[in-house]
Design a protein around this motif. Sequence first.
Motif, PDB file in Angstrom:
ATOM      1  N   CYS A   1       0.215   3.252   3.618  1.00 47.35           N
ATOM      2  CA  CYS A   1       0.705   2.820   4.932  1.00 47.35           C
ATOM      3  C   CYS A   1       1.783   1.746   4.852  1.00 47.35           C
ATOM      4  O   CYS A   1       2.344   1.353   5.873  1.00 47.35           O
ATOM      5  CB  CYS A   1      -0.462   2.312   5.775  1.00 47.35           C
ATOM      6  SG  CYS A   1      -1.122   0.724   5.231  1.00 47.35           S
TER       7      CYS A   1
ATOM      8  N   CYS B   1       0.840  -1.200   0.000  1.00 47.19           N
ATOM      9  CA  CYS B   1       0.000   0.000   0.000  1.00 47.19           C
ATOM     10  C   CYS B   1       0.878   1.254   0.000  1.00 47.19           C
ATOM     11  O   CYS B   1       1.742   1.403   0.863  1.00 47.19           O
ATOM     12  CB  CYS B   1      -0.904  -0.010   1.237  1.00 47.19           C
ATOM     13  SG  CYS B   1      -1.798   1.556   1.436  1.00 47.19           S
TER      14      CYS B   1
ATOM     15  N   CYS C   1      -5.460   0.400   5.995  1.00 48.10           N
ATOM     16  CA  CYS C   1      -5.877   1.813   6.045  1.00 48.10           C
ATOM     17  C   CYS C   1      -7.061   2.123   5.120  1.00 48.10           C
ATOM     18  O   CYS C   1      -7.570   3.234   5.126  1.00 48.10           O
ATOM     19  CB  CYS C   1      -4.704   2.739   5.724  1.00 48.10           C
ATOM     20  SG  CYS C   1      -4.210   2.732   3.988  1.00 48.10           S
TER      21      CYS C   1
ATOM     22  N   CYS D   1      -6.623  -1.370   0.551  1.00 51.32           N
ATOM     23  CA  CYS D   1      -5.728  -1.802   1.633  1.00 51.32           C
ATOM     24  C   CYS D   1      -6.548  -2.294   2.832  1.00 51.32           C
ATOM     25  O   CYS D   1      -7.479  -1.620   3.259  1.00 51.32           O
ATOM     26  CB  CYS D   1      -4.832  -0.640   2.042  1.00 51.32           C
ATOM     27  SG  CYS D   1      -3.755  -1.012   3.435  1.00 51.32           S
TER      28      CYS D   1
END
Length: 310
Positions: A43, A40, A63, A60
Amino acid sequence: MSVSERRFPRSLIEFQGRFATEGACAEYLFERRWPEGFVCPGCGGGRAWLLHTKAFTYECADCGRQTSVTAGTIMHASKLPLTIWFWAAFLMATHSNGISALQLQNQLALGSYRTAWMLCAKLRRAMVNPGREPLSGLVEADETIIPFRTKDDPAVLPAGRSAVGKMLVAGAVEIDGGRPRRARLKVIESFGKQQLQAFVLGAVAPHTQLVTDNWPSYQDLAGVRHNAITLGPMAAHVALPWIHRLFSNLKRWGLGVYHGLRKTNLQHYLDEFVFRFNRRRTRHAAFDTLLGIGTRTAPAPYHVLIRKAA
Ligand SMILES: [Zn+2]
């Protein structure tokens, strides 16, 4: 030649077979961007779901950020199919002379010239790697004058009429083992010291062995070892063979593909020429770079990815 270079399609037939569908293109993008699995860009998490509502987009698990396989590439938010992008990048990367917007429109059966032109323009702007290394070792540098035509000039001027203007170009070529490696070309305003020295110092690494003619603008270059050749009766193309060959190829290319280069966006055309020259033996890398997925090889790949995705 690298493994991925060897695996790259060598022919139109092979390319067509491999990238026949949107899914096949998306899979390629995924593998090039995330060879060790999805990461991702928000994050750094590695768990994600493929969304069913948006094409080739992952959400994701940590997040919730949604990332498409084209995010951060020049294909981001484009309405054109991935297959069209892939074909255009392949043709541009592999055609030894490049391809004009009109040729691309015909070859890919695009609905309008404008679409083809936009495609070409976007691909051309992807042709300078911001993290490229300066030329080093032995480098020839010189300057040249190239005629350009304006928008209203006919492609072929009547005999005796010189409606064309002149543009000034500085160039440098790196020589390795007696053969040219990489080149740089830049539009400049004059052949004065300030312009030419700024070009050279921006193009070469410190301690480069620079070879030029004895034009005064190249004198007293700081930080490079400089060999100014007094040409005298010796022709310039003998003393500086590779930069002269590059200039003559550039002029022939401009006439052949574009029926004369134009002043508008001239630097982008020089960039296209240099891009193709520098990658004449690495078509795979050229293809990746054009699609905007060659950033993994840049010095700071993760930051580049983040910045582009944001
Ligand atoms: Zn995340």
